[in-house]
Motif scaffolding. Structure first.
Motif, mmCIF file in Angstrom:
data_model
loop_
_atom_site.group_PDB
_atom_site.id
_atom_site.type_symbol
_atom_site.label_atom_id
_atom_site.label_comp_id
_atom_site.label_asym_id
_atom_site.label_seq_id
_atom_site.Cartn_x
_atom_site.Cartn_y
_atom_site.Cartn_z
ATOM 1 N N ALA A 119 -5.092 14.116 2.125
ATOM 2 C CA ALA A 119 -4.662 12.719 2.480
ATOM 3 C C ALA A 119 -3.732 12.604 3.913
ATOM 4 O O ALA A 119 -3.520 11.558 3.730
ATOM 5 N N GLY A 120 -3.788 13.237 4.976
ATOM 6 C CA GLY A 120 -3.590 12.611 6.011
ATOM 7 C C GLY A 120 -4.388 11.988 7.131
ATOM 8 O O GLY A 120 -3.977 10.715 7.414
ATOM 9 N N LEU A 121 -6.069 12.599 5.685
ATOM 10 C CA LEU A 121 -6.887 11.506 6.829
ATOM 11 C C LEU A 121 -6.621 9.612 5.382
ATOM 12 O O LEU A 121 -6.621 8.823 6.722
ATOM 13 N N ALA A 122 -5.864 9.900 4.387
ATOM 14 C CA ALA A 122 -6.249 8.631 3.432
ATOM 15 C C ALA A 122 -4.908 7.755 4.566
ATOM 16 O O ALA A 122 -4.765 6.418 4.582
ATOM 17 N N VAL A 123 -3.629 8.975 4.906
ATOM 18 C CA VAL A 123 -2.386 8.468 5.331
ATOM 19 C C VAL A 123 -3.709 7.328 6.863
ATOM 20 O O VAL A 123 -2.841 5.854 7.530
ATOM 21 N N ALA A 124 -3.464 8.270 7.903
ATOM 22 C CA ALA A 124 -4.129 7.690 8.667
ATOM 23 C C ALA A 124 -5.508 6.503 8.727
ATOM 24 O O ALA A 124 -4.936 5.481 9.818
ATOM 25 N N LEU A 125 -5.803 6.465 7.867
ATOM 26 C CA LEU A 125 -7.206 5.540 7.908
ATOM 27 C C LEU A 125 -6.090 3.833 7.734
ATOM 28 O O LEU A 125 -6.303 2.642 8.202
ATOM 29 N N ALA A 126 -5.728 4.422 6.943
ATOM 30 C CA ALA A 126 -4.153 2.918 6.607
ATOM 31 C C ALA A 126 -3.486 2.708 7.692
ATOM 32 O O ALA A 126 -3.364 1.642 7.701
ATOM 33 N N THR A 127 -3.289 3.918 8.421
ATOM 34 C CA THR A 127 -2.300 3.266 9.311
ATOM 35 C C THR A 127 -2.989 2.478 10.244
ATOM 36 O O THR A 127 -2.589 1.243 10.850
ATOM 37 N N ALA A 128 -4.865 3.104 10.485
ATOM 38 C CA ALA A 128 -5.700 2.253 11.739
ATOM 39 C C ALA A 128 -5.661 0.743 10.782
ATOM 40 O O ALA A 128 -5.764 0.158 11.889
ATOM 41 N N CYS A 129 -6.056 0.804 9.448
ATOM 42 C CA CYS A 129 -6.021 -0.688 9.161
ATOM 43 C C CYS A 129 -5.230 -1.416 9.409
ATOM 44 O O CYS A 129 -5.525 -2.447 9.500
ATOM 45 N N LEU A 130 -4.223 -1.003 8.442
ATOM 46 C CA LEU A 130 -2.537 -2.057 8.400
ATOM 47 C C LEU A 130 -2.225 -1.918 9.216
ATOM 48 O O LEU A 130 -1.689 -3.708 9.859
ATOM 49 N N GLY A 131 -1.790 -1.041 10.003
ATOM 50 C CA GLY A 131 -0.552 -0.913 11.572
ATOM 51 C C GLY A 131 -1.821 -2.012 12.364
ATOM 52 O O GLY A 131 -0.863 -2.334 13.217
ATOM 53 N N TYR A 132 -2.538 -1.041 12.274
ATOM 54 C CA TYR A 132 -3.196 -1.337 13.799
ATOM 55 C C TYR A 132 -4.939 -2.465 13.999
ATOM 56 O O TYR A 132 -4.749 -2.952 15.282
ATOM 57 N N GLY A 133 -4.286 -2.875 12.449
ATOM 58 C CA GLY A 133 -5.028 -3.992 11.788
ATOM 59 C C GLY A 133 -7.036 -3.399 12.361
ATOM 60 O O GLY A 133 -8.309 -4.614 13.050
ATOM 61 N N MET A 134 -7.477 -2.211 12.693
ATOM 62 C CA MET A 134 -8.614 -1.957 12.964
ATOM 63 C C MET A 134 -9.944 -2.343 11.427
ATOM 64 O O MET A 134 -9.201 -2.215 10.463
ATOM 65 N N PRO A 135 -10.630 -3.221 11.717
ATOM 66 C CA PRO A 135 -11.554 -2.857 10.633
ATOM 67 C C PRO A 135 -12.578 -2.099 9.720
ATOM 68 O O PRO A 135 -12.397 -0.572 10.622
ATOM 69 N N ALA A 136 -11.790 -1.788 8.635
ATOM 70 C CA ALA A 136 -12.452 -0.575 7.942
ATOM 71 C C ALA A 136 -13.292 -0.191 8.003
ATOM 72 O O ALA A 136 -13.725 1.098 7.681
ATOM 73 N N GLY A 137 -14.895 -0.832 7.904
ATOM 74 C CA GLY A 137 -16.204 -0.441 8.404
ATOM 75 C C GLY A 137 -15.216 0.387 9.739
ATOM 76 O O GLY A 137 -16.156 1.659 9.797
ATOM 77 N N GLN A 138 -15.045 0.236 10.977
ATOM 78 C CA GLN A 138 -14.427 0.806 11.790
ATOM 79 C C GLN A 138 -13.970 2.100 11.887
ATOM 80 O O GLN A 138 -14.814 3.393 12.319
ATOM 81 N N ALA A 139 -13.404 1.760 11.337
ATOM 82 C CA ALA A 139 -12.611 2.854 10.713
ATOM 83 C C ALA A 139 -12.823 3.999 10.203
ATOM 84 O O ALA A 139 -13.081 5.170 10.599
ATOM 85 N N LEU A 140 -13.389 3.608 9.442
ATOM 86 C CA LEU A 140 -14.802 5.695 8.345
ATOM 87 C C LEU A 140 -15.242 5.357 9.355
ATOM 88 O O LEU A 140 -15.846 6.136 9.536
ATOM 89 N N SER A 141 -15.858 4.514 10.085
ATOM 90 C CA SER A 141 -16.956 5.127 11.099
ATOM 91 C C SER A 141 -17.020 6.232 11.373
ATOM 92 O O SER A 141 -17.179 7.145 12.491
#
Length: 538
Positions: free
Chosen positions: A44-66
């Motif tokens: 769950a924390g990982l899901a929140v981190a990914l959402a924050t990275a992509c939506l809050g910080y503008g990190m491309p989803a592919g790079q966030a997953l990488s």
């Protein structure tokens, strides 16, 4: 290229830090308040981190997953690699009965369960931390305490709290070596300062352990051996870190602490029966009074002696250089990240230390231990597979949380939090250990926390006019106190004593002690940044 933003939320560092902290808050709340299983809380924390990275910080989803994939791999290798192999050796000793021999040997050092807790959780746990680290000391110490008759919850709490003072120099000094590497500070400058902070914890922790085991009565009746143990441990850790070798600091300290503990008059005498009845509330193994032959005792200690020998040989410059040749460094796929200043981050590349990893050395020690213990090759392989199966939920927890940590680091969430803490100015000396504590709480590793925040501590120190070496060391020394509340360490402790699913219960038991000791470390660092305790520094 993705450039990490520092203030992505309303151009406010404070609001951005609040958002960046959501993944960690999610994990801790789900564990402590909701009582969710650790692996689910980690995911769950990982899901929140990914959402924050992509939506809050503008990190491309592919790079966030990488980034998450890189963190998961780091969790598997080298962290879980060393835990699995250390526990594999333990399983072989259990299968052959030599663990019972070792347990009886430890119980024979003293008949007082409070002293036994110090010998096993603090001294033997420190030796395991020195050689392996990454969860193995907690798991093995907790199992041994349960076998002696400690209730599972009490055994797990004692093992978790004991795993503090040796952590900064654990795994053959890996955390402080990493700290020196990421900050650019000389190892012989950083290690001595850490060696003037964590030994102060060693003076307190044995006293705290006897209190956890037997309350005020434990302090009143066993304060002398506890203090002697802490003093000897602290003195040798200080001396080794400052004048000998950071890699050997915990080995010498653990042996000195055990020797001082047993040398105290009265430490070997049995405790009164009411004390034993109050402390040993679990099922005590019926075979503790069996007398073992000298040959069996030697074989029982052999795996740990082999670990010492293998790791010691690996530190010899020619051997170390040979092992390092097998390390493979490569560009991590689908990842192109730059820090806020536009400089590419180190996470764009990944190093795979195939032979130099601690887990590989423990695996070698295990392979050498198998014939000594009388374990056939096929049986040893089956035991290794059984170890992996037993730790499957802990594996999921560790990989999820490390994936979370890497997403936070590479997206800029960790940097935002670090800069927010650094903005404290004069209060930075107080908050510096908190940053390390935060890093270890997320990753479960003082090494990872040093890699995460070490360079930031140095930058903040220079901006604030404080000593870069002091704050870099504070990151590691404060970090050791986050070890006991890290989700993966809680998961490992629960798995070891048969409390799977009760990580939240353990968290509530150890969190007050983690925060209390953290406050002590914060005050020590503040004192060392002024004339009050500045004389302690080199």
């Amino acid at each position: 290229m993705f450039v990490q933003p520092l203030e992505p939320v309303a151009d406010s560092l404070a609001l951005s830090a609040l958002v960046a902290a959501l993944p960690l808050v999610t994990v801790l709340v789900l564990l402590g308040a909701v009582r969710m299983r650790a692996h689910r809380a980690g995911l769950a924390g990982l899901a929140v981190a990914l959402a924050t990275a992509c939506l809050g910080y503008g990190m491309p989803a592919g790079q966030a997953l990488s980034a998450a994939a890189q963190g998961a791999l780091f969790g598997l290798f080298p962290i879980l690699w060393i835990v699995v192999n250390a526990l594999w050796i333990h399983r072989m000793t259990v299968r052959t009965g030599h663990f019972d021999v070792l347990r009886r040997s430890f119980s024979g050092l003293s008949a007082d369960p409070r002293v036994q807790a110090l010998v096993i959780a603090f001294c033997f746990g420190a030796l395991l931390e020195a050689l392996a680290g990454f969860g193995a000391p907690v798991a093995i110490s907790a199992v041994m305490l349960v076998a002696l008759g400690f209730a599972p919850v009490r055994a797990a709490v004692v093992a978790l709290v004991a795993n503090t003072a040796p952590v900064a120099f654990g795994a053959m000094g890996t955390p402080v070596v990493t700290l020196a590497q990421v900050t650019g500070l000389p190892l012989d400058a950083v290690a001595p300062v850490v060696g003037r902070q964590t030994p102060l914890l060693a003076l307190v922790v044995p006293l705290l352990l006897v209190f956890l085991v037997d309350g005020r009565r434990g302090l009143r009746e066993t304060w002398m051996p506890a203090l002697a143990c802490g003093l000897a441990f602290a003195a040798v850790q200080f001396a080794a870190a400052n004048y000998v070798s950071a890699q050997l600091a915990d080995i010498g300290a653990a042996l000195a602490g055990a020797a001082a503990l047993i040398a105290v008059p009265g430490a070997r005498r049995p405790a009164a029966e009411p004390v034993r009845a109050a402390v040993l509330t679990g099922a005590r193994s019926a075979d503790l009074d069996v007398r073992d032959s000298r040959a069996d005792v030697v074989r029982a200690y052999a795996p740990y002696a082999l670990i010492v020998a293998v790791f010691s040989l690996a530190q010899l410059p020619p051997v170390k250089a040979l092992l390092a040749r097998a390390t493979r460094t490569f560009d991590w796929p689908f990842l192109d990240v730059a820090g806020p200043d536009g400089t590419p981050v180190a996470g764009n590349t990944f190093a795979l230390p195939l032979l130099a990893a601690g887990g590989t050395l423990v695996l070698l020690a295990g392979a050498l231990s198998a014939p000594v213990l009388g374990v056939r090759a096929a049986t040893a392989v089956r035991e290794w597979a059984a170890t992996v199966s037993e730790l499957r939920l802990a594996v999921l927890t560790v990989t999820a949380v490390l994936a979370l940590a890497y997403v936070m680091n590479l997206s800029g969430q960790a940097a935002t939090i670090g800069h927010f803490v650094a903005a404290a100015g004069a209060g930075l000396a107080f908050l510096s250990p908190v940053l390390g504590w935060f890093g270890v709480a997320v990753t479960g590793s003082d090494t990872s926390a040093n890699a995460l925040f070490g360079a930031l501590q140095v930058t903040a120190a220079r901006q604030s006019g404080l000593s870069p070496v002091l704050l870099a060391a504070a990151n590691s020394s404060g970090g050791v106190l986050g070890k006991m509340i890290s989700p993966q360490n809680l998961a490992i402790a629960c798995a070891a004593v048969g409390l799977a699913g009760r990580e939240g219960d353990l968290l509530r038991r150890v969190l007050p002690w983690s925060l209390g000791l953290l406050l002590v470390m914060c005050l020590i660092v503040v004192g060392q940044s002024t004339d009050v305790l500045g004389w302690m520094l080199p």
